[in-house]
Design an enzyme around this catalytic site. Sequence first.
Site, PDB file in Angstrom:
ATOM      1  N   ARG A  26      60.777  62.972  25.597  1.00  0.00           N
ATOM      2  CA  ARG A  26      62.092  62.651  25.795  1.00  0.00           C
ATOM      3  C   ARG A  26      62.591  61.991  27.182  1.00  0.00           C
ATOM      4  NH1 ARG A  26      65.130  67.502  22.459  1.00  0.00           N
ATOM      5  NH2 ARG A  26      63.818  67.573  20.573  1.00  0.00           N
TER       6      ARG A  26
ATOM      7  N   ARG B 161      62.060  76.614  41.192  1.00  0.00           N
ATOM      8  CA  ARG B 161      62.983  75.654  41.057  1.00  0.00           C
ATOM      9  C   ARG B 161      63.588  74.841  42.204  1.00  0.00           C
ATOM     10  NH1 ARG B 161      67.689  73.307  39.033  1.00  0.00           N
ATOM     11  NH2 ARG B 161      69.783  73.749  39.782  1.00  0.00           N
ATOM     12  N   ILE B 162      63.643  73.586  42.044  1.00  0.00           N
ATOM     13  CA  ILE B 162      64.185  72.915  43.403  1.00  0.00           C
ATOM     14  C   ILE B 162      65.276  72.174  42.740  1.00  0.00           C
ATOM     15  CG2 ILE B 162      62.162  72.685  44.902  1.00  0.00           C
ATOM     16  CD1 ILE B 162      61.404  70.178  43.377  1.00  0.00           C
TER      17      ILE B 162
ATOM     18  N   GLU C  51      71.049  76.673  36.088  1.00  0.00           N
ATOM     19  CA  GLU C  51      69.752  76.853  35.553  1.00  0.00           C
ATOM     20  C   GLU C  51      69.009  78.124  36.021  1.00  0.00           C
ATOM     21  OE1 GLU C  51      70.773  72.780  35.175  1.00  0.00           O
ATOM     22  OE2 GLU C  51      70.607  74.196  37.030  1.00  0.00           O
TER      23      GLU C  51
ATOM     24  N   ASP D  82      77.330  69.978  47.384  1.00  0.00           N
ATOM     25  CA  ASP D  82      78.870  69.756  47.358  1.00  0.00           C
ATOM     26  C   ASP D  82      79.574  71.273  47.528  1.00  0.00           C
ATOM     27  OD1 ASP D  82      79.215  67.060  46.153  1.00  0.00           O
ATOM     28  OD2 ASP D  82      77.506  67.946  45.190  1.00  0.00           O
TER      29      ASP D  82
END
Length: 239
Positions: free
Chosen positions: A43, A87-88, A184, A207
């Site tokens: 995918r 996780r990054i 996430e 942000d």
Amino acid sequence: MTPHNKARKGDIANVVLAPGDPLRARFVAEKFLSDARLVTDVRNVLGYTGTYRGKAVTVLATGMGGPSVGIYSYELFTEYDVGAIIRIGTCGGLQDSLAVGDLVLAMTASTDSAWAHQYNLKGTLSPCCDPSLLLCALEKVKALGYPCQAGMVFSSDLFSSYNALGADSWQAWARMGALAQDMESYALYATAAWCRKRALSILTMTDSCVTGEGFSDEMRWTGLFPMIEVALEVALEVR
């Protein structure tokens, strides 16, 4: 091999860096890893395994949102015997003490998702990171001199800028101390807890919901270097 990952068991390292964006996975592999090779592209979700300072590391994209990271992390933990996922990712800042570009270490994750209903818990689950990974990351951040805060993040199914509740829907979570919002970390931490494995989210605040400031297009790549470096230094310590 799984329906979502064509890598064979030996193709995946014991520690996996997990960005959401497949192009960010490729960027990390090309810029930070030695001898990186593509191990899965099902995918167009790209995964690479290479070495960082002699240690085998995999970087695999997980897509956007809790369900996506939940699928990939569950398969990594259960089908590939991965011991730790770092996780990054990027996040929106919810506190005025966070500057654009600062790192956020997610100690715990709260959510508006129904992800944890699958565990049939008689209460509200607030999963946390692996403490040894957190302590290691704090040491690395201090040694490298990067601005960083550690605390709760709010993982939402709704992107803060697009949801129908309005732009200020994050303020109640900020009042309760959430440093930042992503999509996430909650599902990753809950999956790690269920699988008895280790996880840590290292985020870059790109942000600010408070000030409206954000990264330029160029900084959305180069501004992630500190987060990636810290994650890789932590990966070196994973046994």
